[in-house]
Scaffold this motif. Structure first.
Motif, PDB file in Angstrom:
ATOM      1  N   LYS A   1      -6.753  -7.245   4.418  1.00 54.19           N
ATOM      2  CA  LYS A   1      -6.279  -8.178   5.444  1.00 54.19           C
ATOM      3  C   LYS A   1      -4.937  -7.696   5.944  1.00 54.19           C
ATOM      4  CE  LYS A   1      -8.423 -12.373   3.659  1.00 54.19           C
ATOM      5  NZ  LYS A   1      -8.188 -13.714   3.151  1.00 54.19           N
ATOM      6  N   MET A   2      -4.692  -7.904   7.254  1.00 48.91           N
ATOM      7  CA  MET A   2      -3.393  -7.580   7.841  1.00 48.91           C
ATOM      8  C   MET A   2      -2.554  -8.848   7.836  1.00 48.91           C
ATOM      9  SD  MET A   2      -2.581  -4.560   9.102  1.00 48.91           S
ATOM     10  CE  MET A   2      -1.846  -4.364  10.680  1.00 48.91           C
ATOM     11  N   VAL A   3      -1.411  -8.798   7.154  1.00 51.03           N
ATOM     12  CA  VAL A   3      -0.491  -9.924   7.130  1.00 51.03           C
ATOM     13  C   VAL A   3       0.885  -9.388   7.487  1.00 51.03           C
ATOM     14  CG1 VAL A   3       0.545 -11.726   5.714  1.00 51.03           C
ATOM     15  CG2 VAL A   3      -1.847 -11.096   5.364  1.00 51.03           C
ATOM     16  N   ASP A   4       1.409  -9.826   8.615  1.00 56.08           N
ATOM     17  CA  ASP A   4       2.723  -9.400   9.099  1.00 56.08           C
ATOM     18  C   ASP A   4       2.840  -7.884   9.178  1.00 56.08           C
ATOM     19  OD1 ASP A   4       3.541 -12.044   9.297  1.00 56.08           O
ATOM     20  OD2 ASP A   4       4.302 -12.094   7.241  1.00 56.08           O
ATOM     21  N   GLY A   5       1.785  -7.224   9.638  1.00 50.48           N
ATOM     22  CA  GLY A   5       1.813  -5.777   9.814  1.00 50.48           C
ATOM     23  C   GLY A   5       1.609  -4.981   8.537  1.00 50.48           C
ATOM     24  N   LYS A   6       1.315  -5.644   7.426  1.00 53.28           N
ATOM     25  CA  LYS A   6       1.100  -4.951   6.152  1.00 53.28           C
ATOM     26  C   LYS A   6      -0.319  -5.230   5.667  1.00 53.28           C
ATOM     27  CE  LYS A   6       5.900  -5.060   4.728  1.00 53.28           C
ATOM     28  NZ  LYS A   6       6.844  -5.381   3.679  1.00 53.28           N
ATOM     29  N   LEU A   7      -0.889  -4.232   5.005  1.00 49.58           N
ATOM     30  CA  LEU A   7      -2.242  -4.373   4.476  1.00 49.58           C
ATOM     31  C   LEU A   7      -2.197  -4.988   3.092  1.00 49.58           C
ATOM     32  CD1 LEU A   7      -3.764  -0.985   5.578  1.00 49.58           C
ATOM     33  CD2 LEU A   7      -4.401  -3.221   6.392  1.00 49.58           C
ATOM     34  N   VAL A   8      -2.919  -6.057   2.913  1.00 51.91           N
ATOM     35  CA  VAL A   8      -3.006  -6.722   1.620  1.00 51.91           C
ATOM     36  C   VAL A   8      -4.323  -6.301   0.979  1.00 51.91           C
ATOM     37  CG1 VAL A   8      -3.131  -8.953   0.455  1.00 51.91           C
ATOM     38  CG2 VAL A   8      -1.649  -8.662   2.443  1.00 51.91           C
ATOM     39  N   GLY A   9      -4.259  -5.804  -0.246  1.00 52.17           N
ATOM     40  CA  GLY A   9      -5.449  -5.396  -0.983  1.00 52.17           C
ATOM     41  C   GLY A   9      -5.638  -3.894  -1.048  1.00 52.17           C
ATOM     42  N   LEU A  10      -4.849  -3.129  -0.297  1.00 50.63           N
ATOM     43  CA  LEU A  10      -5.016  -1.680  -0.284  1.00 50.63           C
ATOM     44  C   LEU A  10      -4.470  -1.037  -1.553  1.00 50.63           C
ATOM     45  CD1 LEU A  10      -5.991   0.763   1.331  1.00 50.63           C
ATOM     46  CD2 LEU A  10      -3.703   0.945   2.277  1.00 50.63           C
ATOM     47  N   ASP A  11      -3.382  -1.557  -2.079  1.00 45.05           N
ATOM     48  CA  ASP A  11      -2.780  -0.963  -3.282  1.00 45.05           C
ATOM     49  C   ASP A  11      -3.757  -0.953  -4.447  1.00 45.05           C
ATOM     50  OD1 ASP A  11      -0.430  -0.497  -1.920  1.00 45.05           O
ATOM     51  OD2 ASP A  11       0.513  -2.366  -2.579  1.00 45.05           O
ATOM     52  N   GLU A  12      -4.517  -2.019  -4.612  1.00 42.08           N
ATOM     53  CA  GLU A  12      -5.481  -2.091  -5.707  1.00 42.08           C
ATOM     54  C   GLU A  12      -6.581  -1.049  -5.523  1.00 42.08           C
ATOM     55  OE1 GLU A  12      -4.635  -4.837  -3.849  1.00 42.08           O
ATOM     56  OE2 GLU A  12      -3.251  -5.728  -5.286  1.00 42.08           O
ATOM     57  N   GLN A  13      -7.050  -0.897  -4.290  1.00 39.55           N
ATOM     58  CA  GLN A  13      -8.103   0.087  -4.027  1.00 39.55           C
ATOM     59  C   GLN A  13      -7.586   1.511  -4.249  1.00 39.55           C
ATOM     60  OE1 GLN A  13     -10.503  -0.292  -0.506  1.00 39.55           O
ATOM     61  NE2 GLN A  13     -10.238  -2.522  -0.452  1.00 39.55           N
ATOM     62  N   LEU A  14      -6.354   1.779  -3.813  1.00 43.50           N
ATOM     63  CA  LEU A  14      -5.785   3.116  -4.007  1.00 43.50           C
ATOM     64  C   LEU A  14      -5.592   3.422  -5.489  1.00 43.50           C
ATOM     65  CD1 LEU A  14      -3.188   3.396  -1.120  1.00 43.50           C
ATOM     66  CD2 LEU A  14      -5.393   4.517  -1.317  1.00 43.50           C
ATOM     67  N   LYS A  15      -5.170   2.434  -6.244  1.00 37.66           N
ATOM     68  CA  LYS A  15      -4.979   2.635  -7.685  1.00 37.66           C
ATOM     69  C   LYS A  15      -6.311   2.984  -8.354  1.00 37.66           C
ATOM     70  CE  LYS A  15      -3.048   0.380 -11.747  1.00 37.66           C
ATOM     71  NZ  LYS A  15      -2.479  -0.838 -12.301  1.00 37.66           N
ATOM     72  N   ALA A  16      -7.371   2.273  -7.980  1.00 40.26           N
ATOM     73  CA  ALA A  16      -8.695   2.550  -8.539  1.00 40.26           C
ATOM     74  C   ALA A  16      -9.178   3.937  -8.124  1.00 40.26           C
ATOM     75  CB  ALA A  16      -9.687   1.481  -8.084  1.00 40.26           C
TER      76      ALA A  16
ATOM     77  N   LYS B   1      -7.274   6.540  -7.354  1.00 37.12           N
ATOM     78  CA  LYS B   1      -6.472   7.550  -8.052  1.00 37.12           C
ATOM     79  C   LYS B   1      -6.981   7.750  -9.473  1.00 37.12           C
ATOM     80  CE  LYS B   1      -2.109   7.352  -5.552  1.00 37.12           C
ATOM     81  NZ  LYS B   1      -0.680   7.028  -5.590  1.00 37.12           N
ATOM     82  N   GLU B   2      -7.436   6.680 -10.084  1.00 36.72           N
ATOM     83  CA  GLU B   2      -7.955   6.800 -11.443  1.00 36.72           C
ATOM     84  C   GLU B   2      -9.321   7.476 -11.457  1.00 36.72           C
ATOM     85  OE1 GLU B   2      -7.893   2.940 -13.250  1.00 36.72           O
ATOM     86  OE2 GLU B   2      -5.708   2.814 -13.174  1.00 36.72           O
ATOM     87  N   SER B   3     -10.197   7.104 -10.513  1.00 39.32           N
ATOM     88  CA  SER B   3     -11.548   7.655 -10.531  1.00 39.32           C
ATOM     89  C   SER B   3     -11.627   9.034  -9.854  1.00 39.32           C
ATOM     90  CB  SER B   3     -12.527   6.693  -9.863  1.00 39.32           C
ATOM     91  OG  SER B   3     -12.211   6.557  -8.492  1.00 39.32           O
ATOM     92  N   ASP B   4     -10.904   9.224  -8.771  1.00 38.71           N
ATOM     93  CA  ASP B   4     -10.973  10.475  -8.004  1.00 38.71           C
ATOM     94  C   ASP B   4      -9.562  10.988  -7.730  1.00 38.71           C
ATOM     95  OD1 ASP B   4     -13.827  10.351  -7.713  1.00 38.71           O
ATOM     96  OD2 ASP B   4     -13.544   8.809  -6.187  1.00 38.71           O
ATOM     97  N   GLY B   5      -8.858  11.348  -8.772  1.00 43.07           N
ATOM     98  CA  GLY B   5      -7.467  11.786  -8.650  1.00 43.07           C
ATOM     99  C   GLY B   5      -7.291  13.052  -7.838  1.00 43.07           C
ATOM    100  N   TYR B   6      -8.338  13.861  -7.708  1.00 43.14           N
ATOM    101  CA  TYR B   6      -8.246  15.105  -6.957  1.00 43.14           C
ATOM    102  C   TYR B   6      -8.034  14.872  -5.462  1.00 43.14           C
ATOM    103  CZ  TYR B   6     -13.095  14.072  -5.794  1.00 43.14           C
ATOM    104  OH  TYR B   6     -14.237  13.472  -5.343  1.00 43.14           O
TER     105      TYR B   6
END
Length: 187
Positions: free
Chosen positions: A123-138, A140-145
């Motif tokens: 979701k876009m809230v005040d120009g920032k993406l909410v929920g992207l950090d969790e997806q990126l963390k996952a 990085k763990e699964s496909d760090g390359y």
């Protein structure tokens, strides 16, 4: 301007300020206003403004009638086109925000990685993406390359790279081969 309406207050003699204010407060149909404050508009100006407003209202009604004569659904079409344009602009902003976030997360290929992101979970809230950090963390763990590491890349030197002598007599070479028993210093 005629001030005849003030004669009954004065009668036949002068008044003090206090007497004048008392008579003005008690008088019906008489009200003094300071025009410099802007709290009062002359009747002529008010009538002119009302005439202009009614003329503009009539022009607007005529223009809307002409538009409905050409295309009865022009209002709904205009609103629909505005909504479509707003959706396209929002989609571009959304894509740009995702790619910027992926670049900041040191993605090796942000375009390909953007396809792996679940857009419905963001979701876009005040120009920032909410929920992207969790997806990126996952990811990085699964496909760090897919991401650049935090360590700097090693510097690769070809084997056998020559050590250059300084023109002053080869001090660099002497220091390099100082522990080599087969090396003899040139004098």
């Amino acid at each position: 301007m005629s001030y005849e309406y003030l004669k009954p207050m004065f009668g036949n003699g002068p008044l003090t300020f206090e007497q004048l204010t008392e008579k003005l407060d008690a008088a019906e149909g008489v009200k003094l206003v300071n025009l410099k404050d802007g709290g009062y508009v002359g009747k002529e100006k008010l009538d002119a403004a009302e005439a202009r407003v009614s003329a503009l209202q009539q022009q607007l009604t005529q223009a809307n009638g002409k538009l409905e004569g050409y295309d009865p659904e022009w209002k709904t079409k205009a609103q629909q086109m505005q909504q479509e344009a707003d959706q396209k602009v929002e989609a571009v902003r959304f894509d740009y925000a995702i790619r910027t976030a992926l670049t900041e997360a040191k993605a090796k290929n942000p375009e390909k990685l953007a396809k792996l992101i679940d857009r419905d979970g963001l979701k876009m809230v005040d120009g920032k993406l909410v929920g992207l950090d969790e997806q990126l963390k996952a990811l990085k763990e699964s496909d760090g390359y897919l991401f650049e590491g935090d360590k700097p890349a090693p510097e690769i030197v070809k084997p056998g790279s020559p050590v250059y002598r300084t023109p002053a007599g080869g001090g660099d070479l002497d220091a390099f081969y100082a522990n080599n028993p087969f090396y003899k210093k040139k004098t």
